[in-house]
Design a protein around this motif. Structure first.
Motif, short mmCIF file in Angstrom:
data_model
loop_
_atom_site.label_atom_id
_atom_site.label_comp_id
_atom_site.label_asym_id
_atom_site.label_seq_id
_atom_site.Cartn_x
_atom_site.Cartn_y
_atom_site.Cartn_z
N SER A 57 82.80 60.04 64.68
CA SER A 57 83.10 59.91 65.48
C SER A 57 84.61 61.12 65.39
N PRO A 58 85.11 61.17 66.68
CA PRO A 58 86.77 61.82 66.94
C PRO A 58 87.59 60.92 65.86
N SER A 59 87.92 59.80 66.22
CA SER A 59 88.16 58.91 65.53
C SER A 59 88.92 59.45 63.56
N ARG A 60 89.62 58.57 63.36
CA ARG A 60 89.96 59.18 61.59
C ARG A 60 89.27 58.36 60.69
N ARG A 61 88.27 58.90 59.94
CA ARG A 61 87.93 58.22 58.86
C ARG A 61 88.55 58.27 57.64
N THR A 62 89.14 57.51 57.47
CA THR A 62 89.84 58.24 55.91
C THR A 62 88.89 58.23 54.18
N THR A 63 88.72 56.96 53.15
CA THR A 63 87.84 57.53 52.64
C THR A 63 86.22 57.19 53.01
N PRO A 64 85.86 58.47 52.58
CA PRO A 64 84.40 58.66 52.80
C PRO A 64 83.65 57.80 51.07
N PRO A 65 82.32 57.93 52.32
CA PRO A 65 81.47 56.90 50.97
C PRO A 65 81.00 57.64 49.59
N CYS B 166 98.96 67.42 51.35
CA CYS B 166 99.10 67.81 52.85
C CYS B 166 98.80 65.99 53.49
N GLU B 167 97.71 65.49 52.94
CA GLU B 167 97.45 64.27 53.57
C GLU B 167 97.56 63.84 53.26
N ALA B 168 97.75 63.27 51.92
CA ALA B 168 98.63 61.95 51.83
C ALA B 168 99.87 61.78 51.91
N ILE B 169 100.70 63.00 52.24
CA ILE B 169 101.69 62.83 52.53
C ILE B 169 101.33 62.45 54.10
N GLU B 170 100.98 62.77 54.45
CA GLU B 170 100.81 62.75 56.52
C GLU B 170 100.60 61.17 56.34
N LEU B 171 99.70 60.38 56.00
CA LEU B 171 98.92 59.38 55.60
C LEU B 171 99.65 58.61 55.38
N THR C 150 99.75 54.05 56.14
CA THR C 150 98.37 53.82 55.66
C THR C 150 98.83 52.62 54.04
N PRO C 151 98.35 51.73 53.44
CA PRO C 151 98.58 50.95 52.44
C PRO C 151 98.37 52.28 51.05
N PRO C 152 99.40 52.05 50.51
CA PRO C 152 99.81 52.75 48.84
C PRO C 152 98.65 53.16 48.65
N GLU C 153 97.71 52.08 48.29
CA GLU C 153 96.67 52.95 47.23
C GLU C 153 95.97 53.70 47.64
N GLU C 154 96.06 53.99 49.16
CA GLU C 154 95.41 55.14 48.93
C GLU C 154 95.74 56.28 49.59
N VAL C 155 96.70 56.09 49.61
CA VAL C 155 97.90 57.49 50.23
C VAL C 155 98.00 57.91 48.03
N THR C 156 98.06 57.01 47.19
CA THR C 156 97.94 57.11 46.36
C THR C 156 96.50 57.83 45.05
N TRP D 93 94.38 59.72 47.03
CA TRP D 93 94.14 60.98 47.47
C TRP D 93 95.60 62.20 46.46
N ARG D 94 96.44 61.41 46.10
CA ARG D 94 97.12 62.75 45.73
C ARG D 94 96.93 62.14 44.69
N ASP D 95 96.45 61.50 43.59
CA ASP D 95 95.78 61.88 42.46
C ASP D 95 94.79 62.61 42.20
N LYS D 96 94.01 62.82 43.54
CA LYS D 96 92.99 63.54 43.44
C LYS D 96 93.07 65.26 43.92
N ALA D 97 94.19 64.91 44.74
CA ALA D 97 95.64 66.74 44.55
C ALA D 97 96.01 66.65 42.83
N SER D 98 96.29 66.15 42.27
CA SER D 98 96.92 66.64 41.34
C SER D 98 95.74 66.07 40.18
N LEU D 99 94.13 65.89 40.44
CA LEU D 99 93.18 66.38 39.69
C LEU D 99 93.25 67.97 39.69
N TRP D 100 93.13 68.52 41.03
CA TRP D 100 92.53 69.51 41.34
C TRP D 100 93.70 70.40 41.38
#
Length: 303
Positions: free
Chosen positions: A154-162, A198-203, A208-214, A216-223
């Motif tokens: 679906s075109p609608s936004r899906r954030t955390t994937p499986p 950038c995704e984390a900033i936009e969320l 978006t709930p802080p835990e989800e923002v965190t 993706w930001r942690d994932k960014a930090s990892l990479w």
């Protein structure tokens, strides 16, 4: 302040705000003055930077300010008008908001108007993420770009994937970039870090709930960590603020110059972050207002 109000509440709001900027905040400069100032900005840019700037002919300025069009104007033209009006107001010692704040404000108004035009989406939703690659954004569309829904999705936004490795809005090209990073490609790791930050900033800006923002930001930090020591830019990368926006723009420029698929991914990510981040006022001391003007790798094929 004459000018017809175009159809659509959000487009009308954008048109009204443009007229206020021009008539009130910039002191109603003449159209030739607007055009000359735009030419000066372009002339002051170096060869690479000038590729991403747009002239502002008198007729174009008149169309933007009159607000007669029933379609959302080109974002590059709107942004150039904002930059030009800000510079003129500053030279005239008029009271006007900081340029970066104006760009952020007008970017949000533009996205909302564009969303209405493309199907009446609510303002907090991200235009590029919801639509993937619309014809307006993808003049040279490559199927499977980041942010394009996967086939059947679906075109609608899906954030955390499986698999919780990348946002659900990333398409095949995004998955390929992630696979390259997982296989040890440091450049791909750096690119994933920029896009996730950038995704984390936009969320975050969308509530978006802080835990989800965190998450993706942690994932960014990892990479970022995996790219540091191998990619020079990685060590200096900040995961929030103007430096991140410019990093995404620089990647867009690199991809565009090399004619590689994916240039729009970084442009859209940078635009979302630029119009969402609240920390743009914390510009590094070494960056001038003109630096902010010429950093945009956006040509007319993208909008």
């Amino acid at each position: 302040m004459n000018g017809a109000s175009p159809g659509g509440t959000r487009l009308a709001s954008l048109a009204t705000r443009i007229r206020k900027l021009y008539y009130v905040e910039a002191g109603q400069p003449s159209y030739p003055m607007l055009s000359r100032e735009a030419d000066r900005i372009i002339a002051e840019a170096d060869d690479e930077e000038s590729d991403w700037l747009r002239p502002l002919p008198r007729a174009t300025a008149c169309d933007l300010i009159s607000g007669k069009s029933k379609r959302t104007p080109d974002w590059l033209l709107v942004r150039m008008l904002v930059v030009v009006c800000h510079r003129i107001a500053t030279k005239s010692n008029l009271d006007i908001a900081p340029q970066e704040a104006l760009v952020r404000e007008f970017g949000q108004l533009w996205r909302a108007a564009k969303a209405d035009e493309e199907g009446g989406l609510s303002a907090p939703q991200t235009y590029a993420a919801v639509h993937g690659r619309s014809k307006e954004l993808a003049g040279d569309q490559v199927a499977g770009d980041v942010l394009e829904p996967a086939p059947g999705e679906s075109p609608s936004r899906r954030t955390t994937p499986p698999d919780e490795r990348i946002p659900g809005s990333w398409g095949r090209l995004g998955s390929r970039r992630l696979k390259q990073a997982e296989d040890g490609d440091a450049q791909a790791a750096y690119e994933v870090a920029v896009l996730l930050a950038c995704e984390a900033i936009e969320l975050e800006s969308n509530g978006t709930p802080p835990e989800e923002v965190t998450f993706w930001r942690d994932k960014a930090s990892l990479w970022k960590g995996r790219a540091t020591g191998k990619i020079p830019e990685a060590a200096a990368l900040r995961l929030q603020g103007l430096q991140l926006v410019n990093a995404a723009y620089e990647l867009a420029i690199t991809y565009k110059k090399a004619c590689r698929a994916g240039s729009k991914d970084f442009f859209i990510a940078a635009m979302q972050a630029e119009t969402s981040v609240s920390g743009l006022n914390s510009t590094p001391a070494s960056a001038s207002a003109d630096d902010l003007i010429v950093a945009d790798p956006r040509d007319e094929a993208w909008l």
